[in-house]
Design a protein around this motif. Structure first.
Motif, PDB file in Angstrom:
ATOM      1  N   SER A 226      47.706  59.836  68.191  1.00 27.71           N
ATOM      2  CA  SER A 226      48.528  59.731  66.986  1.00 27.71           C
ATOM      3  C   SER A 226      48.519  58.309  66.439  1.00 27.71           C
ATOM      4  O   SER A 226      48.366  58.094  65.226  1.00 27.71           O
ATOM      5  N   VAL A 227      48.668  57.329  67.328  1.00 29.03           N
ATOM      6  CA  VAL A 227      48.684  55.935  66.887  1.00 29.03           C
ATOM      7  C   VAL A 227      47.294  55.502  66.428  1.00 29.03           C
ATOM      8  O   VAL A 227      47.146  54.814  65.411  1.00 29.03           O
ATOM      9  N   CYS A 228      46.263  55.916  67.170  1.00 28.38           N
ATOM     10  CA  CYS A 228      44.902  55.545  66.779  1.00 28.38           C
ATOM     11  C   CYS A 228      44.496  56.192  65.456  1.00 28.38           C
ATOM     12  O   CYS A 228      43.737  55.603  64.674  1.00 28.38           O
ATOM     13  N   LYS A 229      44.991  57.392  65.218  1.00 30.01           N
ATOM     14  CA  LYS A 229      44.721  58.046  63.929  1.00 30.01           C
ATOM     15  C   LYS A 229      45.284  57.209  62.788  1.00 30.01           C
ATOM     16  O   LYS A 229      44.668  57.082  61.720  1.00 30.01           O
ATOM     17  N   ALA A 230      46.456  56.604  63.012  1.00 31.24           N
ATOM     18  CA  ALA A 230      47.062  55.748  61.992  1.00 31.24           C
ATOM     19  C   ALA A 230      46.229  54.491  61.749  1.00 31.24           C
ATOM     20  O   ALA A 230      46.312  53.896  60.667  1.00 31.24           O
ATOM     21  N   LEU A 231      45.410  54.087  62.731  1.00 30.86           N
ATOM     22  CA  LEU A 231      44.514  52.948  62.541  1.00 30.86           C
ATOM     23  C   LEU A 231      43.242  53.340  61.792  1.00 30.86           C
ATOM     24  O   LEU A 231      42.418  52.477  61.489  1.00 30.86           O
TER      25      LEU A 231
ATOM     26  N   GLY B 156      55.149  63.821  80.168  1.00 29.15           N
ATOM     27  CA  GLY B 156      55.688  63.821  78.811  1.00 29.15           C
ATOM     28  C   GLY B 156      56.542  62.617  78.494  1.00 29.15           C
ATOM     29  O   GLY B 156      56.804  62.338  77.320  1.00 29.15           O
ATOM     30  N   ILE B 157      56.959  61.883  79.532  1.00 28.29           N
ATOM     31  CA  ILE B 157      57.865  60.753  79.270  1.00 28.29           C
ATOM     32  C   ILE B 157      57.116  59.439  79.077  1.00 28.29           C
ATOM     33  O   ILE B 157      57.710  58.440  78.670  1.00 28.29           O
ATOM     34  N   HIS B 158      55.815  59.414  79.373  1.00 28.33           N
ATOM     35  CA  HIS B 158      55.086  58.150  79.401  1.00 28.33           C
ATOM     36  C   HIS B 158      54.330  57.839  78.111  1.00 28.33           C
ATOM     37  O   HIS B 158      53.810  56.730  77.950  1.00 28.33           O
ATOM     38  N   GLY B 159      54.257  58.807  77.205  1.00 28.96           N
ATOM     39  CA  GLY B 159      53.416  58.648  76.022  1.00 28.96           C
ATOM     40  C   GLY B 159      53.668  57.392  75.203  1.00 28.96           C
ATOM     41  O   GLY B 159      52.729  56.633  74.919  1.00 28.96           O
ATOM     42  N   PRO B 160      54.912  57.118  74.802  1.00 30.68           N
ATOM     43  CA  PRO B 160      55.135  55.955  73.932  1.00 30.68           C
ATOM     44  C   PRO B 160      54.719  54.631  74.538  1.00 30.68           C
ATOM     45  O   PRO B 160      53.980  53.851  73.921  1.00 30.68           O
ATOM     46  N   GLN B 161      55.178  54.357  75.766  1.00 28.82           N
ATOM     47  CA  GLN B 161      54.886  53.041  76.330  1.00 28.82           C
ATOM     48  C   GLN B 161      53.414  52.877  76.690  1.00 28.82           C
ATOM     49  O   GLN B 161      52.834  51.798  76.501  1.00 28.82           O
ATOM     50  N   ILE B 162      52.777  53.953  77.178  1.00 27.16           N
ATOM     51  CA  ILE B 162      51.360  53.825  77.523  1.00 27.16           C
ATOM     52  C   ILE B 162      50.506  53.724  76.266  1.00 27.16           C
ATOM     53  O   ILE B 162      49.543  52.940  76.214  1.00 27.16           O
ATOM     54  N   ALA B 163      50.843  54.487  75.233  1.00 27.46           N
ATOM     55  CA  ALA B 163      50.097  54.380  73.975  1.00 27.46           C
ATOM     56  C   ALA B 163      50.199  52.962  73.414  1.00 27.46           C
ATOM     57  O   ALA B 163      49.210  52.409  72.912  1.00 27.46           O
ATOM     58  N   GLU B 164      51.373  52.341  73.506  1.00 27.35           N
ATOM     59  CA  GLU B 164      51.523  50.961  73.036  1.00 27.35           C
ATOM     60  C   GLU B 164      50.663  50.015  73.868  1.00 27.35           C
ATOM     61  O   GLU B 164      50.053  49.080  73.335  1.00 27.35           O
ATOM     62  N   TRP B 165      50.606  50.250  75.177  1.00 29.44           N
ATOM     63  CA  TRP B 165      49.755  49.423  76.040  1.00 29.44           C
ATOM     64  C   TRP B 165      48.292  49.568  75.634  1.00 29.44           C
ATOM     65  O   TRP B 165      47.552  48.574  75.565  1.00 29.44           O
ATOM     66  N   VAL B 166      47.860  50.797  75.373  1.00 32.95           N
ATOM     67  CA  VAL B 166      46.473  51.033  74.978  1.00 32.95           C
ATOM     68  C   VAL B 166      46.152  50.291  73.678  1.00 32.95           C
ATOM     69  O   VAL B 166      45.131  49.595  73.571  1.00 32.95           O
ATOM     70  N   ILE B 167      47.036  50.425  72.688  1.00 36.10           N
ATOM     71  CA  ILE B 167      46.805  49.760  71.407  1.00 36.10           C
ATOM     72  C   ILE B 167      46.788  48.248  71.583  1.00 36.10           C
ATOM     73  O   ILE B 167      45.969  47.547  70.981  1.00 36.10           O
TER      74      ILE B 167
END
Length: 365
Positions: free
Chosen positions: A178-183, A114-125
């Protein structure tokens, strides 16, 4: 103001981070009798999640009622007679499943899921955008002091209308979705077990406020199962980008190989792996990336098999591949966020409530 609870634990912390003072101050305010002992354990340079050896005395193990660790465990469960649970600073625990603590004890284990979501999602994007916008070529132009022609990098396809398949819809998959949905992307999710009710789709792990997909409403479709037929059915759903975010277990080892890449190749899909390298049959991945027709258009790999990646691996020099040294989850807030999970579980332990992020040994995560 009520009196502070009479609550005491001896918490032994063996980890490669500085003390997260803000969280510790909050814990001390709630539980003034709690005691922490910190033993620093450094990373071995160049080896993902490999740690230096540390000396832990039998006395420290015997005193401990809670252990916080990355990789170090007592060699024998009898050394920790007072231990109530072990908190791992990682989300995955595949690196300790052969240890006596895992196989020969019933000590509760919790993770930092649960703690890794923000930084890994940014890496993916970052990887998705860099690939589509020809970042490698643009950086080469800059290094050469060359003003490249527009037609060298004109063919940019944005992600509007593309479909993200999330293989393992946990906290990382949810935040990426969530981030990809915004794209403008469509999301399809895949989990080991069916999620057919609103309650089953909810995220029950630790959640960083303002992130993720708490209610599980972002996917337009949800698939499940660990058998080949179920997996293939999911992969056949016109997936443009596949995010591999599964835990590594006996069931997911080499989960993606030649057959799976052939299905994804029909769509010329892009693969992103932030989970574990051995979920993928690496030679099959390389073959699919080299195919001119019916293959994969590219891959972003934060994990490989083995780690570190062999110096002579073809992956290093492939134009359609990005490789990073298992660092997508790194961040300045890592220790603080991990200890926030610990803080919640101190309260749950005191109140006799179930621990957050508890590992189910039979399931493997």
């Amino acid at each position: 103001m009520g009196e502070a609870p009479i609550y005491q634990e001896n918490v032994l912390c063996i980890m490669p981070f500085d003390k997260p003072t803000n969280v510790l101050d909050d814990i001390y305010d709630k539980y003034p009798l709690i005691k922490f002992k910190f033993i620093y354990q450094s990373f071995i340079p160049g080896l993902s999640w490999a740690m230096s050896q540390v000396d832990v005395s039998n006395e420290d193990y015997q005193k401990a009622t809670i252990l916080v660790t990355a990789t170090t465990l007592p060699r024998n469960p009898n050394l920790v007679p007072n231990l109530k649970f072990i908190h791992f600073i990682s989300a995955g625990i595949d690196h300790i499943t052969n240890s006596p603590i895992y196989t020969n004890s019933d000590i509760k284990l919790t993770t930092s899921s649960g703690i890794h979501g923000p930084q890994i999602a940014e890496w993916v994007i970052m990887q998705l955008l860099a690939f589509n916008h020809h970042e490698k070529q643009l950086l080469a132009f800059q290094r050469q002091h060359h003003w490249g022609k527009a037609d060298d990098v004109w063919n940019v396809r944005d992600y509007v209308g593309q479909r993200l398949g999330v293989l393992g819809y946990g906290s990382i998959g949810r935040q990426t979705a969530s981030v990809c949905k915004a794209l403008g992307m469509d999301i399809v999710a895949y989990t080991a077990s069916p999620r057919t009710t609103s309650e089953s789709k909810r995220d029950s792990s630790h959640i960083i406020p303002g992130t993720g997909d708490v209610d599980g409403t972002l996917p337009s479709a949800w698939y499940s199962g660990l058998d080949k037929a179920s997996l293939h059915n999911f992969l056949e759903q016109n997936i443009d980008v596949l995010l591999v975010a599964l835990p590594l277990t006996d069931r997911t080892w080499h989960f993606l190989g030649k057959e799976e890449f052939e299905i994804l190749g029909k769509r010329n899909a892009f693969i992103v792996n932030i989970a574990r390298g051995s979920i993928i049959v690496q030679d099959d991945l390389i073959a699919a990336l080299k195919k001119k027709r019916g293959g994969l258009r590219g891959a972003a790999l934060d994990v490989t098999d083995p780690e570190p990646l062999n110096h002579d691996s073809e992956l290093w020099d492939m134009d359609n591949v990005a490789i990073t040294p298992h660092n997508s989850g790194s961040g300045s807030s890592y220790a603080e966020r991990s200890f926030r999970v610990l803080e919640k579980n101190l309260m749950n332990l005191e109140l006799g409530m179930p621990l957050l992020n508890e590992v189910h040994r039979k399931r493997g995560y």
